[in-house]
Write a protein that holds these residues in place. Structure first.
Motif, short mmCIF file in Angstrom:
data_model
loop_
_atom_site.label_atom_id
_atom_site.label_comp_id
_atom_site.label_asym_id
_atom_site.label_seq_id
_atom_site.Cartn_x
_atom_site.Cartn_y
_atom_site.Cartn_z
N ASP A 1 0.95 -1.10 -0.17
CA ASP A 1 0.17 -0.07 -0.03
C ASP A 1 1.03 1.11 0.07
OD1 ASP A 1 -2.93 -1.48 1.33
OD2 ASP A 1 -0.96 -2.21 1.92
N ILE A 2 1.77 1.41 1.12
CA ILE A 2 2.31 2.83 1.08
C ILE A 2 3.44 2.69 0.11
CG2 ILE A 2 4.16 1.59 2.97
CD1 ILE A 2 3.82 4.66 4.23
N VAL A 3 4.08 1.63 -0.24
CA VAL A 3 5.12 1.56 -1.33
C VAL A 3 4.83 2.26 -2.60
CG1 VAL A 3 6.88 0.53 -2.72
CG2 VAL A 3 6.53 -0.16 -0.25
N CYS A 4 3.18 1.63 -2.97
CA CYS A 4 2.83 2.13 -4.28
C CYS A 4 2.49 3.65 -4.14
CB CYS A 4 1.14 1.37 -4.45
SG CYS A 4 1.46 -0.45 -5.03
N TYR A 5 1.94 4.20 -3.05
CA TYR A 5 1.50 5.50 -2.96
C TYR A 5 3.15 6.24 -3.31
CZ TYR A 5 -3.23 5.58 -1.48
OH TYR A 5 -4.50 5.36 -1.76
N MET A 6 3.95 5.92 -2.41
CA MET A 6 5.41 6.86 -2.59
C MET A 6 6.16 6.44 -3.88
SD MET A 6 6.14 6.28 1.65
CE MET A 6 7.85 7.59 1.41
N ASN A 7 6.08 5.18 -4.54
CA ASN A 7 6.62 5.17 -5.81
C ASN A 7 6.00 6.04 -6.64
OD1 ASN A 7 8.56 3.21 -5.05
ND2 ASN A 7 7.21 1.42 -5.69
N GLY A 8 4.70 6.12 -6.71
CA GLY A 8 3.80 6.91 -7.80
C GLY A 8 4.13 8.59 -7.42
N TYR A 9 4.19 8.98 -6.33
CA TYR A 9 4.61 10.33 -6.12
C TYR A 9 6.16 10.70 -6.10
CZ TYR A 9 -0.19 10.67 -4.06
OH TYR A 9 -1.46 10.51 -3.84
N ARG A 10 6.92 9.51 -6.31
CA ARG A 10 8.18 9.64 -6.58
C ARG A 10 8.84 10.42 -5.29
NH1 ARG A 10 7.51 12.43 -12.35
NH2 ARG A 10 6.66 10.62 -13.54
N ASP A 11 8.62 9.76 -4.14
CA ASP A 11 8.80 10.33 -2.77
C ASP A 11 10.24 10.16 -2.32
OD1 ASP A 11 8.75 11.02 -0.03
OD2 ASP A 11 6.52 11.00 0.05
N PRO A 12 10.90 11.08 -2.15
CA PRO A 12 12.28 11.04 -1.77
C PRO A 12 12.57 10.31 -0.48
CG PRO A 12 11.84 13.44 -1.54
CD PRO A 12 10.71 12.47 -2.30
N ARG A 13 11.39 10.22 0.53
CA ARG A 13 11.31 9.58 1.72
C ARG A 13 11.76 8.07 1.60
NH1 ARG A 13 6.33 12.96 4.13
NH2 ARG A 13 5.81 12.67 2.11
N ARG A 14 11.52 7.41 0.77
CA ARG A 14 11.55 6.11 0.40
C ARG A 14 12.71 5.36 0.99
NH1 ARG A 14 10.19 5.43 -5.74
NH2 ARG A 14 11.18 7.47 -5.62
N GLU A 15 13.94 5.97 0.63
CA GLU A 15 15.03 5.41 1.14
C GLU A 15 15.31 5.66 2.70
OE1 GLU A 15 18.40 7.70 -0.50
OE2 GLU A 15 17.92 9.35 0.83
N LYS A 16 14.40 6.49 3.41
CA LYS A 16 14.49 6.49 4.66
C LYS A 16 13.20 5.33 5.43
CE LYS A 16 17.17 10.07 4.93
NZ LYS A 16 18.45 10.09 5.51
N TYR A 17 12.43 5.13 4.74
CA TYR A 17 11.47 4.27 5.14
C TYR A 17 11.53 2.67 4.75
CZ TYR A 17 8.24 8.11 5.65
OH TYR A 17 7.50 9.40 6.18
N PHE A 18 12.21 2.41 3.48
CA PHE A 18 12.27 1.00 3.11
C PHE A 18 13.69 0.48 2.82
CE2 PHE A 18 8.55 3.00 1.04
CZ PHE A 18 7.58 2.94 1.96
N SER A 19 14.12 -0.59 2.79
CA SER A 19 15.07 -0.93 2.22
C SER A 19 14.77 -1.57 0.66
CB SER A 19 15.55 -2.29 2.92
OG SER A 19 14.74 -3.24 2.98
N ARG A 20 15.67 -1.47 -0.02
CA ARG A 20 15.48 -1.78 -1.59
C ARG A 20 15.20 -3.18 -1.85
NH1 ARG A 20 18.39 2.65 -1.50
NH2 ARG A 20 18.41 4.24 -3.00
N ALA A 21 14.23 -3.46 -2.77
CA ALA A 21 13.88 -4.71 -3.02
C ALA A 21 14.94 -5.36 -3.65
CB ALA A 21 12.64 -4.52 -4.00
N ARG A 22 14.75 -6.75 -3.77
CA ARG A 22 16.05 -7.59 -4.47
C ARG A 22 15.46 -8.53 -5.43
NH1 ARG A 22 20.86 -5.63 -2.39
NH2 ARG A 22 19.96 -4.31 -0.65
N PHE A 23 14.59 -8.24 -5.88
CA PHE A 23 14.01 -8.92 -7.31
C PHE A 23 15.21 -8.48 -8.32
CE2 PHE A 23 10.16 -8.62 -4.74
CZ PHE A 23 9.74 -10.06 -5.10
N ALA A 24 15.33 -9.73 -9.27
CA ALA A 24 16.24 -9.52 -10.26
C ALA A 24 15.59 -9.19 -11.58
CB ALA A 24 17.13 -10.81 -10.38
#
Length: 547
Positions: free
Chosen positions: A299-322
């Motif tokens: 939920d929150i990742v979809c909103y923040m991805n769509g808004y290109r939110d620079p706080r993502r790096e503070k909130y989440f670790s990066r996904a590891r899909f190849a």
């Protein structure tokens, strides 16, 4: 959780001896969070110890307790965290939890017993008005979370007699008492604004009376908006609007800067550090860089991805899909058949804590208060000392400042929309519907509904980790729009939840109440006005637009 779920039989172990679980709260035997008689001789130490133990009941500093209340309950139902331990088959997110999962706020020894036991101790050794005010504010912080989880709860009788098996108060009465206690605290602080207690005694505001006063006023505003759709009147005859306006107009006022943020210092933590960090990291598989029992929710990742939110790096670790098209940040959907953590679950974005186990535990921030003022002014016409737009944009700026990221002006002008959820695990849990048609940029011509949704989205993003507050807002307003649980997984749930968009509205009372406290339990269910399950809406959950 660390390999084992807390079992019902041992939830009260620290408080109750064998066969003695109806002991008086104020007669707890061998409670490690209460100071001994010898220690009480050192008054300052005793006060500091008692306050520290009480602070540890707001968001519990006990990891197992915090995992249930703030990761598995608030974190998931607020759209922040997703359960990622595939060994769990009965969860709150699947609407089929066991009693062990839903009883914790009322029955854990680390919440109400720890609160009242230490409050009684401190009251017995300190007549300092600042200390007395802090006790009242902390009590409201704790019990507001409890009542907003269940509805009617024991409140007045616990404080008077200390017993567990007592009558439940109707929720309007609980709220009236909470407002009274906040007013009493504010009056004590008003008379002592230029005083302080020692910083080592107070791990929240370093002894500042003014900051505690701002926090108390901010709590009044938060709780006033919580009940905005009701016909509530306080013991003084005040409406929610009058209570909220009174808080903002107070000479000290509400939180306006990040220096006012209410957060528990890491010096109050035990050896496990920040309890939410440790709970999210429980059962981390070998080689995982994203955590264990809890991961970031889609939920929150979809909103923040769509808004290109620079706080993502503070909130989440990066996904590891190849793969070339693999997302940088990808959350896991809540209420699904959880994929194997050791092979798939560890590929989703984890929950990030900026300072790891020493990250302070947030109780309330100035950004939230700005968004409260924005909603109150714009949607309900309250006098909040600024326009809805001014407060809204101030809230975003405060959040960016709090998290130490740049680009706020670009963000405030943004018109991009939340992304739709495409599950990177082969699309198994994708949700193709658009979550919102609103960008970040303010719209002066917006309807009140659009205004409320825009404000609530940004408030939700700014309040990351405060899952129980997010869940309460979702129940009250229907915003932000969240991704529902999968029908194929939760459709036959035992908690009466048939409208997956509405989701869980409350938690059922501990099962033991029906046998150990039958008369009072029956009255509580009568007050509730519906079955004792997760689908029944409590008193303030009455917004006619939420259906």
């Amino acid at each position: 959780m660390k390999y084992l779920i807390i079992k019902a039989a041992c939830l009260l172990t620290a408080v109750c001896g064998a066969g003695a679980c109806t002991k008086n709260y104020l007669e707890i035997n061998s409670n490690p969070y209460e100071v001994s008689k010898d220690q009480m001789k050192a008054k300052d130490y005793a006060i500091a110890s008692g306050l520290a133990a009480m602070f540890g009941t707001v968001i519990s500093t006990d990891v197992n307790t915090a995992q249930f209340t703030d990761c598995l309950l608030g974190g998931t139902q607020g759209g922040y965290y997703a359960d990622s331990n595939n060994g769990w088959t009965s969860t709150i997110s699947k609407y089929n939890p066991t009693d062990d999962w839903t009883r914790v706020f009322l029955y854990s020894d680390r919440v109400i017993p720890q609160l009242y036991g230490n409050m009684s101790n401190v009251e017995g050794i300190s007549d300092d008005p600042l200390v007395r005010a802090i006790l009242k504010i902390v009590k409201v912080c704790v019990l507001s979370r409890v009542t907003d989880t269940y509805g009617p709860i024991p409140y007045s009788e616990i404080g008077r007699t200390g017993k567990i098996q007592v009558a439940y108060d109707p929720q309007p009465k609980v709220y009236a008492q909470m407002f009274d206690e906040l007013d009493e605290a504010i009056a004590l602080l008003d008379a002592n604004l230029d005083r302080s207690i020692t910083a080592t005694t107070d791990q929240v505001f370093d002894g500042s009376a003014r900051k505690w006063c701002r926090f108390a006023n901010s709590m009044k505003l938060r709780l006033a908006l919580r009940i905005v759709y009701t016909d509530f009147r306080s013991s003084k005859g005040l409406s929610p609007q009058q209570i909220g306006e009174q808080a903002v107009a107070h000479p000290v006022g509400v939180m306006r800067s990040n220096a006012d943020n209410a957060q528990l210092s890491p010096r109050a933590f035990g050896k496990d550090g920040n309890p939410l960090y440790t709970a999210c990291m429980y059962n981390t598989p070998a080689g995982s860089l994203t955590g264990g029992d809890s991961h970031a929710a889609a939920d929150i990742v979809c909103y923040m991805n769509g808004y290109r939110d620079p706080r993502r790096e503070k909130y989440f670790s990066r996904a590891r899909f190849a793969g070339d098209d693999a997302p940088e940040y990808a959350g896991m959907r809540r209420g699904i058949a959880i994929p194997a953590l050791s092979t798939v679950g560890l590929l989703y974005s984890g929950v990030h804590f900026v300072e790891g186990r020493t990250t302070p535990v947030q109780w309330m921030n100035a950004a939230e208060v700005a968004f409260l003022r924005a909603e109150a002014a714009g949607v309900f016409g309250w006098q909040m000392g600024g326009s809805a737009r001014e407060c809204y944009e101030q809230g975003v700026r405060l959040s960016f400042e709090q998290w130490g990221v740049s680009g706020v002006e670009t963000y405030l002008a943004g018109r991009t929309l939340p992304e739709t959820y495409v599950d990177p695990n082969g699309g198994q849990a994708s949700f193709p519907e658009q979550l919102s048609t609103l960008g970040v940029a303010w719209n002066d011509g917006a309807t009140k509904q659009e205004m409320q949704e825009r404000i609530l989205i940004q408030k939700w993003i700014a309040n990351f980790h405060l899952g129980n507050e997010a869940w309460a807002d979702y129940r009250r307003t229907g915003f932000p729009h969240l991704i529902p649980a999968l029908e194929s997984v939760v459709g036959n749930n035992t908690q009466g939840i048939h409208n997956l968009k509405l989701g869980a509205r409350r938690m059922p009372y501990p099962a033991d109440e029906a046998t150990n406290n039958p008369v009072n339990y029956a009255h509580a269910v009568e007050l509730l006005g519906g079955p004792d399950n997760m689908a029944t809406r409590m008193w303030w959950d009455c917004n006619p637009a939420v259906k």
